[in-house]
Enzyme design. Structure first.
Site, PDB file in Angstrom:
ATOM      1  N   HIS A   1       0.796  -1.227   0.000  1.00 25.45           N
ATOM      2  CA  HIS A   1       0.000   0.000   0.000  1.00 25.45           C
ATOM      3  C   HIS A   1       0.829   1.278   0.000  1.00 25.45           C
ATOM      4  CE1 HIS A   1       0.971   0.083   4.248  1.00 25.45           C
ATOM      5  NE2 HIS A   1       0.582   1.334   4.274  1.00 25.45           N
TER       6      HIS A   1
HETATM    7  C1  UD1 Z   1      -1.906   5.702   5.562  1.00 25.37           C
HETATM    8  C2  UD1 Z   1      -0.593   6.210   6.137  1.00 25.37           C
HETATM    9  C3  UD1 Z   1       0.387   5.034   6.200  1.00 25.37           C
HETATM   10  C4  UD1 Z   1      -0.233   3.850   6.958  1.00 25.37           C
HETATM   11  C5  UD1 Z   1      -1.559   3.495   6.279  1.00 25.37           C
HETATM   12  C6  UD1 Z   1      -2.250   2.318   6.942  1.00 25.37           C
HETATM   13  C7  UD1 Z   1      -0.042   8.558   5.636  1.00 25.37           C
HETATM   14  C8  UD1 Z   1       0.866   9.437   4.872  1.00 25.37           C
HETATM   15  N1  UD1 Z   1       0.011   7.255   5.314  1.00 25.37           N
HETATM   16  O1  UD1 Z   1      -1.658   5.300   4.224  1.00 25.37           O
HETATM   17  O2  UD1 Z   1       1.552   5.433   6.863  1.00 25.37           O
HETATM   18  O3  UD1 Z   1       0.641   2.742   6.895  1.00 25.37           O
HETATM   19  O4  UD1 Z   1      -2.415   4.643   6.324  1.00 25.37           O
HETATM   20  O5  UD1 Z   1      -3.285   1.816   6.127  1.00 25.37           O
HETATM   21  O6  UD1 Z   1      -0.773   9.033   6.476  1.00 25.37           O
HETATM   22  N2  UD1 Z   1      -8.744   5.137   1.037  1.00 25.37           N
HETATM   23  C9  UD1 Z   1      -9.976   4.529   0.978  1.00 25.37           C
HETATM   24  N3  UD1 Z   1     -10.662   4.379   2.128  1.00 25.37           N
HETATM   25  C10 UD1 Z   1     -10.196   4.783   3.330  1.00 25.37           C
HETATM   26  C11 UD1 Z   1      -8.935   5.407   3.389  1.00 25.37           C
HETATM   27  C12 UD1 Z   1      -8.223   5.563   2.237  1.00 25.37           C
HETATM   28  O7  UD1 Z   1     -10.440   4.153  -0.085  1.00 25.37           O
HETATM   29  O8  UD1 Z   1     -10.884   4.569   4.343  1.00 25.37           O
HETATM   30  C13 UD1 Z   1      -7.983   5.309  -0.208  1.00 25.37           C
HETATM   31  C14 UD1 Z   1      -8.248   6.615  -0.902  1.00 25.37           C
HETATM   32  O9  UD1 Z   1      -8.188   6.386  -2.270  1.00 25.37           O
HETATM   33  C15 UD1 Z   1      -7.058   7.469  -0.473  1.00 25.37           C
HETATM   34  C16 UD1 Z   1      -5.956   6.428  -0.405  1.00 25.37           C
HETATM   35  O10 UD1 Z   1      -6.618   5.247   0.059  1.00 25.37           O
HETATM   36  O11 UD1 Z   1      -6.801   8.511  -1.339  1.00 25.37           O
HETATM   37  C17 UD1 Z   1      -4.833   6.784   0.522  1.00 25.37           C
HETATM   38  O12 UD1 Z   1      -5.307   6.861   1.864  1.00 25.37           O
HETATM   39  P1  UD1 Z   1      -4.443   7.582   3.014  1.00 25.37           P
HETATM   40  O13 UD1 Z   1      -5.097   7.429   4.311  1.00 25.37           O
HETATM   41  O14 UD1 Z   1      -4.059   8.937   2.565  1.00 25.37           O
HETATM   42  O15 UD1 Z   1      -3.101   6.766   3.004  1.00 25.37           O
HETATM   43  P2  UD1 Z   1      -2.849   5.227   3.184  1.00 25.37           P
HETATM   44  O16 UD1 Z   1      -2.351   4.735   1.890  1.00 25.37           O
HETATM   45  O17 UD1 Z   1      -3.978   4.475   3.812  1.00 25.37           O
END
Ligand code: UD1
Length: 369
Positions: free
Chosen positions: A203
């Site tokens: 991820h």
């Molecule tokens: C985040 C953390 C990472 C952690 C991870 C655990 C940062 C910079 N990164 O990464 O360190 O290891 O969480 O999972 O904060 N999305 C969904 N549903 C959700 C949340 C996210 O679909 O409930 C998708 C969206 O497309 C979003 C993308 O995931 O744009 C990225 O989500 P984000 O929370 O920004 O980062 P993670 O990749 O989850």
């Protein structure tokens, strides 16, 4: 004594499952969810399964660029902290939620406590590394999982604010591992037999947001599945979106040696890991969870924050090199027949209790008239 804790992402919910109950024995806790993770499978299911107290406030920050996500969390959190007037703010790990809450506390100013402080990958291109370094430098109390973390802080001149408490995720793994094995039906649901499959997750931005890297990663998984499968690929929502954009999902789903699963709750995922032959991942937390479950790991990155898993020989850093992954998995699986990792390097399962005690004694001194 009143503490305001900010969570927002899946790994922080796991950490809060250990720490919140211990804090609440000694003080009042106000729990704030940033809403960075909002899907049921990344958030609600963790509250249900791990018995985490429900949040008192939800900032509903949602997805977005790093700047937008962090800025939204900051602007929504600041008035709330002013209204709640806690004695200190507590944050976990290295996400945008952690950074946002740390900046609000530091500028209020309010005493700031960072749990899982001092982790470093020494790769400044990782958003999480930027967050970790910034948060540690504005924190007042740094609670570390390991000796390595304390050494990292010492090198940055921060040792006088730091204490080793052990790893709070290890507390949760010890407590919920056996419960997961008892309650989860994941093996039946996926048609798997314990000890006969591998598990993969991906991820990180560096692995999934760059098209060529994502393609290499999926080729690596296919090569490993072919030789050592079946392989269960547990797909984070972010990765699912990138795989769909790159039109890689149909090939993965058509591969008879790969089972593609959506993200799972804590109990199902833990049962899946504990029953696996080995794990492939770019996650930090999972490298450690695999180690604690006695399962070998190859990490699809070129560095790690969880050095002890590597120095003990149970985790190998292979980047996106399929040949190295296959070779190292073969060696690790063979070694596991003879011996197993020592979980004690991440503490004795009482790290959360120590966090709460350190916090109280530190706050008594810090706020004494
Ligand atoms: C985040 C953390 C990472 C952690 C991870 C655990 C940062 C910079 N990164 O990464 O360190 O290891 O969480 O999972 O904060 N999305 C969904 N549903 C959700 C949340 C996210 O679909 O409930 C998708 C969206 O497309 C979003 C993308 O995931 O744009 C990225 O989500 P984000 O929370 O920004 O980062 P993670 O990749 O989850």
């Amino acid at each position: 004594m009143r503490i305001l804790t900010v969570v927002g992402n899946r790994p922080q919910l796991v950490k809060a499952a250990a720490v919140s109950p211990q804090l609440r024995k000694l003080m009042e806790e106000v729990l704030v969810h940033s809403g960075q993770h909002y899907d049921r499978e990344l958030s609600a299911v963790f509250f249900e399964e791990l018995g985490i107290p429900l949040p008192d406030h939800d900032l509903a920050v949602g997805s977005g660029s790093h700047a937008r996500q962090t800025a939204t969390a900051i602007s929504r959190l600041e008035p709330l902290v002013e209204q709640e007037r806690p004695d200190a703010v507590l944050v976990y790990g290295d996400t945008n939620t952690t950074l946002a809450a740390a900046l609000v506390a530091a500028k209020m100013p309010l005493p700031l406590v960072h749990v899982e402080a001092g982790m470093r990958s020494f790769d400044a291109s990782m958003p999480e590394e930027v967050n970790r370094v910034a948060v540690d430098h504005v924190s007042d109390l740094l609670l570390c999982s390991t000796e390595t973390a304390l050494e990292n802080l010492r090198a940055e001149g921060l040792a006088d604010r730091a204490r080793i408490v052990g790893d709070v995720m290890a507390d949760v793994a010890r407590r919920f591992g056996p419960i997961a094995e008892e309650r989860s039906r994941i093996h039946d649901q996926l048609g798997l037999r314990r000890g006969e499959y591998l598990v993969a997750t991906l991820h990180r931005a560096a692995s999934v947001d760059d098209g060529p890297s994502l393609r290499r990663a999926t080729q690596l998984l296919a090569a490993v599945a072919e030789e050592l499968g079946p392989l269960v690929f547990v797909v984070h929502p972010r990765t699912e979106a990138r795989l769909a954009e790159a039109e890689l999902m149909p090939t993965l789903e058509a591969n008879p040696r790969i089972i593609v699963s959506r993200s799972l709750g804590y109990l199902d995922f833990t049962a899946l890991i504990r029953g696996s032959r080995a794990v492939l991942t770019d996650s930090g937390g999972l490298q450690k969870e695999a180690y604690l479950a006695g399962v070998p790991c190859v990490t699809l990155r070129s560095q790690t924050e969880w050095l002890e898993t590597v120095t003990s020989g149970w985790n190998r850093l292979v980047g996106l090199d399929a040949e190295a992954a296959l070779r190292d998995l073969g060696q690790l699986i063979a070694r596991r027949r003879e011996e197993s990792p020592d979980p004690a390097i991440y503490g004795d399962g009482r790290a959360a209790e120590r966090c709460a005690r350190e916090l109280v004694s530190w706050l008594e001194v810090a706020t004494a008239p």
